[in-house]
Motif scaffolding. Structure first.
Motif, short mmCIF file in Angstrom:
data_model
loop_
_atom_site.label_atom_id
_atom_site.label_comp_id
_atom_site.label_asym_id
_atom_site.label_seq_id
_atom_site.Cartn_x
_atom_site.Cartn_y
_atom_site.Cartn_z
N PRO A 213 0.71 -1.26 0.13
CA PRO A 213 0.07 -0.11 -0.01
C PRO A 213 0.89 1.21 -0.04
O PRO A 213 0.49 2.31 -0.59
N GLN A 214 2.06 1.14 0.63
CA GLN A 214 2.92 2.31 0.82
C GLN A 214 3.33 2.86 -0.77
O GLN A 214 3.36 3.89 -1.33
N ASP A 215 3.66 1.74 -1.36
CA ASP A 215 3.99 1.84 -2.89
C ASP A 215 2.89 2.78 -3.84
O ASP A 215 3.33 3.60 -4.48
N ILE A 216 1.64 2.01 -3.57
CA ILE A 216 0.55 2.73 -4.15
C ILE A 216 0.34 4.18 -4.01
O ILE A 216 0.22 5.13 -4.60
N ALA A 217 0.47 4.44 -2.53
CA ALA A 217 0.33 5.67 -2.04
C ALA A 217 1.48 6.79 -2.62
O ALA A 217 1.12 7.89 -2.84
N LEU A 218 2.69 6.32 -2.29
CA LEU A 218 3.59 7.17 -2.93
C LEU A 218 3.68 7.49 -4.33
O LEU A 218 4.07 8.71 -4.55
N ALA A 219 3.35 6.41 -5.13
CA ALA A 219 3.03 6.82 -6.57
C ALA A 219 2.12 7.76 -6.87
O ALA A 219 2.39 8.76 -7.60
N ILE A 220 0.87 8.05 -6.06
CA ILE A 220 -0.29 8.95 -6.11
C ILE A 220 0.38 10.27 -5.72
O ILE A 220 0.24 11.26 -6.24
N ILE A 221 1.04 10.41 -4.68
CA ILE A 221 1.52 11.50 -3.93
C ILE A 221 2.55 12.17 -4.83
O ILE A 221 2.48 13.45 -4.91
N GLY A 222 3.36 11.51 -5.27
CA GLY A 222 4.45 11.71 -6.16
C GLY A 222 4.02 12.54 -7.39
O GLY A 222 4.53 13.55 -7.94
N LYS A 223 2.63 12.25 -7.67
CA LYS A 223 2.24 12.98 -9.00
C LYS A 223 1.28 14.09 -8.84
O LYS A 223 1.18 15.06 -9.54
N VAL A 224 0.58 14.04 -7.32
CA VAL A 224 -0.34 15.17 -7.10
C VAL A 224 0.09 16.42 -6.25
O VAL A 224 -0.60 17.51 -6.16
N PHE A 225 1.28 16.13 -5.43
CA PHE A 225 1.33 16.92 -4.21
C PHE A 225 1.95 18.39 -5.07
O PHE A 225 1.50 19.34 -4.66
N LYS A 226 2.67 18.25 -5.64
CA LYS A 226 3.58 19.66 -6.14
C LYS A 226 2.67 20.51 -7.05
O LYS A 226 2.75 21.75 -7.04
N CYS A 227 1.69 19.81 -7.81
CA CYS A 227 0.96 20.60 -8.61
C CYS A 227 -0.28 20.84 -7.90
O CYS A 227 -1.29 21.77 -8.58
N GLY A 228 -0.41 20.54 -6.62
CA GLY A 228 -1.85 20.56 -5.92
C GLY A 228 -3.19 20.51 -6.33
O GLY A 228 -4.15 20.86 -6.15
N TYR A 229 -2.80 19.14 -7.04
CA TYR A 229 -4.06 18.48 -7.88
C TYR A 229 -5.36 18.36 -6.87
O TYR A 229 -6.47 18.38 -7.31
N VAL A 230 -5.11 17.80 -5.69
CA VAL A 230 -6.17 17.35 -4.50
C VAL A 230 -6.03 18.27 -3.40
O VAL A 230 -6.73 18.01 -2.60
N LYS A 231 -5.49 19.51 -3.37
CA LYS A 231 -5.20 20.20 -2.12
C LYS A 231 -6.57 20.65 -1.95
O LYS A 231 -7.32 21.52 -2.50
N GLU A 259 -0.90 13.23 3.00
CA GLU A 259 0.53 13.79 2.35
C GLU A 259 0.33 14.37 1.06
O GLU A 259 1.21 14.75 0.32
N THR A 260 -1.09 14.46 0.50
CA THR A 260 -1.37 14.98 -0.81
C THR A 260 -2.01 16.34 -0.49
O THR A 260 -2.13 17.15 -1.59
N THR A 261 -2.15 16.86 0.80
CA THR A 261 -2.84 18.09 1.29
C THR A 261 -4.17 18.08 1.05
O THR A 261 -5.07 19.09 0.88
N CYS A 262 -4.99 16.80 0.63
CA CYS A 262 -6.59 16.66 0.43
C CYS A 262 -7.06 16.97 1.75
O CYS A 262 -6.67 16.84 2.72
N LEU A 263 -8.39 17.26 1.57
CA LEU A 263 -9.18 17.38 2.88
C LEU A 263 -9.38 16.14 3.56
O LEU A 263 -9.26 16.34 4.87
N THR A 264 -10.26 15.39 2.81
CA THR A 264 -10.50 13.99 3.43
C THR A 264 -10.41 13.05 2.17
O THR A 264 -10.18 13.43 0.97
N SER A 265 -10.88 11.71 2.39
CA SER A 265 -11.08 10.66 1.45
C SER A 265 -12.22 9.80 1.79
O SER A 265 -12.78 9.69 2.79
N ILE A 266 -12.45 9.11 0.76
CA ILE A 266 -13.64 8.26 0.71
C ILE A 266 -13.31 7.19 -0.23
O ILE A 266 -12.74 7.56 -1.15
N TRP A 267 -13.88 5.96 0.09
CA TRP A 267 -13.53 4.80 -1.02
C TRP A 267 -15.25 4.32 -1.24
O TRP A 267 -15.91 4.17 -0.05
#
Length: 769
Positions: A213-231, A259-267
């Motif tokens: 799961p950490q691999d999946i999470a880091l792959a997502i964080i690496g794509k969305v954090f700097k561009c603020g995609y989910v801030k 770590e993406t700076t999103c507000l919250t999550s839901i699945w």
């Protein structure tokens, strides 16, 4: 070195999701019409998300654009609950109106500061008895694992004072905020927020063996954090790939969404969610959650789980992500780049930050591995890591491995299944449920060492080193599986996918006996007992109300791209002072600007004199000259020092990334802080913390022309708060008077009232008058 991987892709526009499977960009609405007989409008389709239905059910206002949320439950740990309860008590708290879980997983060890950690714990137990709370003793469970096992459920909302409050994989929208927001819930007020954008996280495929799961999470964080995609947005996990992940695995991804700076999550939920809740004897908390036939998302992150490879986040941020095989193929080039960037972040000429010295025979060798906490300490991650380490050795050299199961029930099941024995036989050490390795209060590595950790963060000094004392070590984030593979390979970084392993992870048989025998569950039980105070537990000092005109002295000016809450108030050893506002405030910005505290105290002394009716210009001759210059400003010729609020101000480009800890703001306020000025705020929660502690969240679009020591005068600020905040006249009072403009983003009426009152405590007292 360009960081490239194709497993995660971002859509450039909003999308419609049809039947939970087909993605239609909003630029292709004609395609939508051909797929759906009566296609909804975009506004109606926005109501088709899972997030909308949960937010609507918890919104107490009649306006879905301006939400006023009441939560089903709350959670705090022992670094935050004392201050929260003290604040609520000062504001009129009589009882906990909803289940409030007080865990003891941060200051667990009671190893720093004499009795003060255990004093805090006894305060927490006494509060649970007095106000009707739930108290989880030290070593029994980390905050988020306990909430997953005992509290989270489909369709619920939970508020926590830890930034990693995330239970989306169990159908719960959970939000981590500063303590002020929890105080509001304790006083039966609401969490006020504009309706957020909702971004879909569309999963397809299935992870390869060895990918965690950490691999999946880091792959997502690496794509969305700097561009603020989910801030400040909601991350909604959908798509067929969700059902290819166990709920325990989903939990490991979900907690990292912070770590993406999103507000919250839901699945979306399914039979596996039901099985998890049933195994935890809470089958009634299950219900199916899926988006409507047509749902509109404000963005879409497309993740092919089968394409994700073992990842590593190098110092000093979870978004500094590389595939491990890419790192190993370009080792020297990448590490030299990290050394250059790291030196800028550390900014200490007396410390040499080195990683290339860890290259041995062309391979990267590390000194430590940690699997711990709400991210790494899950049952399935430790079981899979045990399958890898079985029959291997960690060696008797520098490399060490420690494993922290996330709760006593998880530990019991790992013991029954033999995983603990496998780790111990390999030379690893087993610890109790404790969050210390995540924030620098446990397993601090040696000076110059690199630790690989399945925890949540790798910010500077999160591992416990003290650069001010000439000590520096660092952390890279990895999944438990690759950490175990690295341990089995003598400490050389190794992706778990490179090993041929037969994984053995039977279904967990949850045993709550340890909770039944040790957790105090006093919800709706109110006992006539007094709160139990220790000598370090102090009340909040008095804070002055906002005046019509304010004069701010610049006490720190930080031009780094991002300023974390760890830099604003350090973690680790300072956590022992979290119950002592004045004691803790002495550490404010200590790792970033050691002179800040002394500067802030000077102006705070002047403000205290003003409040006592003493003209501050009679104390500081320089201030006398400052006011003379202010009187040359049109409309300010009669400004009165006794009626002008004095305070310090911090400028930072983008402050507040990371922890929800309110102390990042309250420590500034205790020292007389009156505002922050920023280009943008990294998170909503940090901005909320500022306002709850009576500080104004100013914004400045251009680079500042003021310097440390300059005064900034802002006239008519109270009127500005009630009017147009897009253009607020301000003046730099230096050698000359220079006009410029500040602005403030939207504030609710309550937030304005809190800032005017000087802090949330004052605001609540005013309401009771």
């Amino acid at each position: 070195m360009v960081k490239t991987y194709d497993s995660v892709k971002l859509y450039n526009s909003g999308v419609y999701l049809v039947d939970g499977k087909e993605i239609v960009p909003d630029t292709e609405t004609e395609k939508l019409s051909s797929m759906v007989e009566f296609a909804p409008t975009k506004e109606d389709a926005k109501k088709g998300t899972i997030a909308y239905s949960i937010l609507e059910a918890h919104n107490t206002s009649d306006n879905m654009d301006k939400l006023k949320i009441k939560f089903d439950a709350m959670a705090s740990h022992d670094i935050t609950y004392v201050g929260i309860i003290q604040t609520a008590k000062a504001s009129g708290l009589e009882k906990f109106p909803i289940p409030y879980v007080l865990t003891n997983c941060h200051n667990t060890l009671c190893a720093v500061g004499g009795t003060i950690n255990e004093d805090d714990h006894m305060f927490g137990l006494s509060a649970a008895k007095k106000y009707g709370g739930i108290y989880v003793p030290p070593h029994i469970g980390v905050i988020h694992q306990y909430m997953r096992e005992m509290m989270a459920g489909c369709g619920k909302m939970i508020l926590g004072s830890d930034s990693h409050t995330r239970y989306g994989a169990l159908g719960t929208m959970a939000i981590g905020e500063g303590g002020g927001e929890l105080v509001k819930q304790l006083l039966c007020d609401t969490y006020d927020v504009d309706y957020p954008d909702v971004v879909g996280i569309y999963l397809i495929g299935k992870p390869n063996p060895g990918v965690g799961p950490q691999d999946i999470a880091l792959a997502i964080i690496g794509k969305v954090f700097k561009c603020g995609y989910v801030k400040n947005k909601v991350m909604e996990f959908v798509g067929p790939g969700v059902s290819n992940l166990s709920t325990d695995y989903r939990n490991g991804i979900d907690v990292m969404t912070t770590e993406t700076t999103c507000l919250t999550s839901i699945w979306r939920t399914d039979e596996d969610t039901k099985s998890y809740l049933t195994a935890h004897r809470r089958e009634d908390d299950y219900k199916e959650l899926n988006p409507a036939k047509v749902a509109y998302y404000d963005g879409m992150v497309y993740v092919d789980l089968s394409e994700v490879k073992p990842m590593i986040a190098l110092p000093f941020h979870p978004s500094n992500v590389y595939e491990i095989e890419t790192l190993n193929e370009n080792l020297e080039e990448i590490l030299r780049e990290i050394e250059v960037e790291g030196a800028k972040i550390i900014d200490n000429p007396n410390i040499e930050f080195k990683l290339t010295d860890k290259i041995v025979d062309g391979k990267l060798k590390v000194e430590q591995g940690i699997i711990a906490g709400c991210a790494g300490g899950t049952y399935s991650s430790i079981m899979d890591a045990a399958s890898i380490i079985k029959g291997k050795s960690c060696g008797n050299d520098e490399f060490s491995l420690s494993v922290y199961p996330s709760s006593q029930p998880v530990m019991m099941e790992l013991v029954k299944n033999g995983a603990i024995s496998e780790f111990m036989a390999a030379g690893a050490t087993i610890r109790t449920a404790f969050c210390g390795p995540c924030f620098g209060a446990g397993d601090t590595p040696a000076n110059g060492a690199l630790s690989i950790r399945h925890t949540t963060r790798n910010f500077p000094n999160r591992e416990g080193s003290k650069p001010g004392n000439g000590q520096i070590s660092s952390v890279a984030l990895m999944d438990a599986r690759s950490i175990a593979a690295t341990a089995a390979n003598g400490g050389f970084i190794t992706p778990a996918t490179s090993l041929d392993v037969e994984y053995n992870c039977p279904e967990i048989k949850f045993d709550s006996t340890s909770y039944d025998n040790r957790v105090y569950n006093g919800y709706k039980v109110f006992k006539e007992n007094e709160l139990k105070y220790g000598p370090n537990i102090k009340d909040w000092p008095k804070m002055s109300e906002l005046t019509d005109n304010i004069l701010m002295q610049v006490a720190s000016l930080i031009t780094d791209e991002v300023t974390t809450t760890d830099e604003l108030i350090p973690s680790g050893e300072t956590s022992s002072y979290r119950s002592n506002p004045l004691g803790l405030a002495e550490f404010t910005l200590s790792r970033r600007d050691p002179e800040y505290v002394s500067r802030a105290k000077v102006v705070n002394k002047l403000e205290k004199a003003r409040v006592e009716g003493i003209d501050p210009t009679t104390i500081d001759v320089n201030l006398f000259e400052v006011f003379n210059k202010i009187r040359t400003i049109e409309g300010s010729n009669e400004v009165n020092p006794l009626e002008t609020g004095l305070g310090s101000v911090v400028y930072a480009v983008k402050p507040g990334d990371g922890s929800a800890r309110e102390q990042a703001a309250s420590c500034q306020r205790v020292l007389g802080g009156i505002a922050n000025i920023a280009r943008e705020y990294a998170t909503k929660r940090y901005r909320s913390n500022l306002m709850n502690w009576g500080m104004i969240p100013f914004l400045l679009d251009e680079m500042p022309e003021f310097e440390v020591g300059d005064y900034i005068y802002v006239p008519n600020i109270k009127n500005m708060l009630d009017g147009n905040m897009d253009k607020i006249p301000a003046y730099i009072i230096g050698k000359e008077v220079k006009a410029f403009n500040l602005h403030i983003a939207n504030m609710t009426s309550d937030e304005k009232s809190i800032v005017k009152a000087g802090c949330l405590i004052n605001h609540n007292r005013n309401k009771r008058k």
